[in-house]
Design a protein around this motif. Structure first.
Motif, PDB file in Angstrom:
ATOM      1  N   GLU A 193     -22.865  -5.876 -23.491  1.00 39.20           N
ATOM      2  CA  GLU A 193     -23.888  -4.844 -23.621  1.00 39.20           C
ATOM      3  C   GLU A 193     -23.796  -3.890 -22.436  1.00 39.20           C
ATOM      4  O   GLU A 193     -23.665  -4.319 -21.293  1.00 39.20           O
ATOM      5  N   GLN A 194     -23.877  -2.598 -22.693  1.00 32.85           N
ATOM      6  CA  GLN A 194     -23.798  -1.608 -21.627  1.00 32.85           C
ATOM      7  C   GLN A 194     -25.095  -1.601 -20.830  1.00 32.85           C
ATOM      8  O   GLN A 194     -26.180  -1.658 -21.393  1.00 32.85           O
ATOM      9  N   VAL A 195     -24.958  -1.566 -19.547  1.00 29.62           N
ATOM     10  CA  VAL A 195     -26.114  -1.558 -18.648  1.00 29.62           C
ATOM     11  C   VAL A 195     -26.087  -0.254 -17.883  1.00 29.62           C
ATOM     12  O   VAL A 195     -25.053   0.124 -17.318  1.00 29.62           O
ATOM     13  N   ASN A 196     -27.209   0.421 -17.832  1.00 30.95           N
ATOM     14  CA  ASN A 196     -27.299   1.685 -17.092  1.00 30.95           C
ATOM     15  C   ASN A 196     -27.773   1.376 -15.674  1.00 30.95           C
ATOM     16  O   ASN A 196     -28.932   1.014 -15.461  1.00 30.95           O
ATOM     17  N   ARG A 197     -26.877   1.468 -14.714  1.00 31.26           N
ATOM     18  CA  ARG A 197     -27.225   1.205 -13.318  1.00 31.26           C
ATOM     19  C   ARG A 197     -27.459   2.531 -12.604  1.00 31.26           C
ATOM     20  O   ARG A 197     -26.692   3.470 -12.793  1.00 31.26           O
ATOM     21  N   PRO A 198     -28.484   2.616 -11.755  1.00 28.24           N
ATOM     22  CA  PRO A 198     -28.708   3.866 -11.030  1.00 28.24           C
ATOM     23  C   PRO A 198     -27.632   4.070  -9.963  1.00 28.24           C
ATOM     24  O   PRO A 198     -26.996   3.119  -9.510  1.00 28.24           O
ATOM     25  N   ALA A 199     -27.460   5.306  -9.571  1.00 34.24           N
ATOM     26  CA  ALA A 199     -26.466   5.621  -8.544  1.00 34.24           C
ATOM     27  C   ALA A 199     -26.902   5.046  -7.198  1.00 34.24           C
ATOM     28  O   ALA A 199     -28.084   4.936  -6.906  1.00 34.24           O
ATOM     29  N   VAL A 200     -25.933   4.678  -6.367  1.00 35.54           N
ATOM     30  CA  VAL A 200     -26.200   4.112  -5.050  1.00 35.54           C
ATOM     31  C   VAL A 200     -25.931   5.198  -4.005  1.00 35.54           C
ATOM     32  O   VAL A 200     -24.855   5.790  -3.978  1.00 35.54           O
ATOM     33  N   TYR A 201     -26.927   5.454  -3.168  1.00 29.63           N
ATOM     34  CA  TYR A 201     -26.789   6.477  -2.126  1.00 29.63           C
ATOM     35  C   TYR A 201     -26.770   5.807  -0.763  1.00 29.63           C
ATOM     36  O   TYR A 201     -27.432   4.793  -0.547  1.00 29.63           O
ATOM     37  N   GLU A 202     -26.019   6.386   0.156  1.00 28.01           N
ATOM     38  CA  GLU A 202     -25.909   5.846   1.505  1.00 28.01           C
ATOM     39  C   GLU A 202     -25.699   7.019   2.464  1.00 28.01           C
ATOM     40  O   GLU A 202     -25.052   7.997   2.125  1.00 28.01           O
ATOM     41  N   THR A 203     -26.273   6.911   3.646  1.00 26.70           N
ATOM     42  CA  THR A 203     -26.094   7.962   4.651  1.00 26.70           C
ATOM     43  C   THR A 203     -24.795   7.706   5.394  1.00 26.70           C
ATOM     44  O   THR A 203     -24.571   6.625   5.922  1.00 26.70           O
ATOM     45  N   VAL A 204     -23.936   8.708   5.428  1.00 27.32           N
ATOM     46  CA  VAL A 204     -22.639   8.595   6.080  1.00 27.32           C
ATOM     47  C   VAL A 204     -22.583   9.630   7.190  1.00 27.32           C
ATOM     48  O   VAL A 204     -22.854  10.807   6.968  1.00 27.32           O
ATOM     49  N   TYR A 205     -22.284   9.189   8.400  1.00 28.79           N
ATOM     50  CA  TYR A 205     -22.163  10.083   9.545  1.00 28.79           C
ATOM     51  C   TYR A 205     -20.690  10.354   9.806  1.00 28.79           C
ATOM     52  O   TYR A 205     -19.896   9.429   9.938  1.00 28.79           O
ATOM     53  N   GLU A 206     -20.332  11.623   9.867  1.00 27.40           N
ATOM     54  CA  GLU A 206     -18.944  11.979  10.140  1.00 27.40           C
ATOM     55  C   GLU A 206     -18.908  13.312  10.863  1.00 27.40           C
ATOM     56  O   GLU A 206     -19.820  14.120  10.756  1.00 27.40           O
ATOM     57  N   ASN A 207     -17.860  13.502  11.637  1.00 29.75           N
ATOM     58  CA  ASN A 207     -17.666  14.760  12.350  1.00 29.75           C
ATOM     59  C   ASN A 207     -17.048  15.776  11.396  1.00 29.75           C
ATOM     60  O   ASN A 207     -16.050  15.499  10.745  1.00 29.75           O
ATOM     61  N   VAL A 208     -17.667  16.934  11.356  1.00 31.81           N
ATOM     62  CA  VAL A 208     -17.209  17.985  10.463  1.00 31.81           C
ATOM     63  C   VAL A 208     -16.889  19.208  11.308  1.00 31.81           C
ATOM     64  O   VAL A 208     -17.665  19.593  12.186  1.00 31.81           O
ATOM     65  N   LEU A 209     -15.748  19.841  11.063  1.00 28.31           N
ATOM     66  CA  LEU A 209     -15.355  21.038  11.798  1.00 28.31           C
ATOM     67  C   LEU A 209     -16.156  22.214  11.259  1.00 28.31           C
ATOM     68  O   LEU A 209     -16.006  22.620  10.121  1.00 28.31           O
ATOM     69  N   VAL A 210     -17.044  22.740  12.115  1.00 28.76           N
ATOM     70  CA  VAL A 210     -17.876  23.864  11.713  1.00 28.76           C
ATOM     71  C   VAL A 210     -17.121  25.170  11.919  1.00 28.76           C
ATOM     72  O   VAL A 210     -17.104  26.036  11.050  1.00 28.76           O
ATOM     73  N   SER A 211     -16.518  25.325  13.085  1.00 26.15           N
ATOM     74  CA  SER A 211     -15.679  26.497  13.332  1.00 26.15           C
ATOM     75  C   SER A 211     -14.529  26.059  14.218  1.00 26.15           C
ATOM     76  O   SER A 211     -14.691  25.197  15.075  1.00 26.15           O
ATOM     77  N   PRO A 212     -13.353  26.637  14.030  1.00 28.41           N
ATOM     78  CA  PRO A 212     -12.198  26.207  14.822  1.00 28.41           C
ATOM     79  C   PRO A 212     -12.323  26.629  16.276  1.00 28.41           C
ATOM     80  O   PRO A 212     -13.051  27.570  16.605  1.00 28.41           O
ATOM     81  N   ALA A 213     -11.638  25.926  17.158  1.00 22.71           N
ATOM     82  CA  ALA A 213     -11.659  26.245  18.580  1.00 22.71           C
ATOM     83  C   ALA A 213     -10.950  27.566  18.817  1.00 22.71           C
ATOM     84  O   ALA A 213     -10.074  27.965  18.060  1.00 22.71           O
ATOM     85  N   GLY A 214     -11.361  28.250  19.873  1.00 23.26           N
ATOM     86  CA  GLY A 214     -10.733  29.530  20.170  1.00 23.26           C
ATOM     87  C   GLY A 214     -11.145  29.995  21.552  1.00 23.26           C
ATOM     88  O   GLY A 214     -11.807  29.279  22.298  1.00 23.26           O
TER      89      GLY A 214
END
Length: 102
Positions: free
Chosen positions: A33-54
Motif C-alpha cells: 500500500e502506498q504511504v504518503n510521507r511528509p517531506a523532511v526538512y533540516e537546517t544546513v549551514y554552508e559557506n556560500v560565495l556571495v561575491s568573488p574576491a578582488g
C-alpha cells in the motif's frame, strides 16, 4: 469472425478490469500500500560565495592648507658639565707667634 471474437474478448477483459477496481475501493490493488510521507526538512549551514574576491583602489586627493603649530624639534634632555674649581695663590702676612724671650 476471429476479429469479432478477439475484440469481444478484449472488451470483456476491460469490463472485468473495471469491475475489479471498483470492488477494491476505486483504485488498483497492489502488493504494497502506498504511504504518503511528509517531506523532511533540516537546517544546513554552508559557506556560500556571495561575491568573488578582488581589489578596490580608492584615490584620495591631498589636502593643502596653512596652519601654525608648535613642533618639537628635539626631545627634552638634561646635560651635565664638570666645571673645575678655580684656585689662585694669595700672599699675605700672618702672625704666627707673639715673639718674646725664652
Amino acid at each position: 469472425m476471429i476479429g469479432k471474437t478477439a475484440s469481444s474478448a478484449i472488451a470483456s477483459l476491460a469490463v472485468v478490469g473495471m469491475v475489479s477496481e471498483t470492488a477494491a475501493g476505486g483504485r488498483a490493488v497492489e502488493c504494497y500500500e502506498q504511504v504518503n510521507r511528509p517531506a523532511v526538512y533540516e537546517t544546513v549551514y554552508e559557506n556560500v560565495l556571495v561575491s568573488p574576491a578582488g581589489q578596490q583602489v580608492e584615490s584620495v586627493p591631498a589636502i593643502y592648507g596653512t596652519r601654525e603649530r608648535v613642533v618639537q624639534i628635539a626631545p627634552a634632555r638634561v646635560s651635565y658639565e664638570i666645571v673645575p674649581a678655580i684656585t689662585r695663590t694669595i700672599y699675605r702676612t700672618v702672625k704666627v707667634d707673639d715673639g718674646g724671650y725664652s
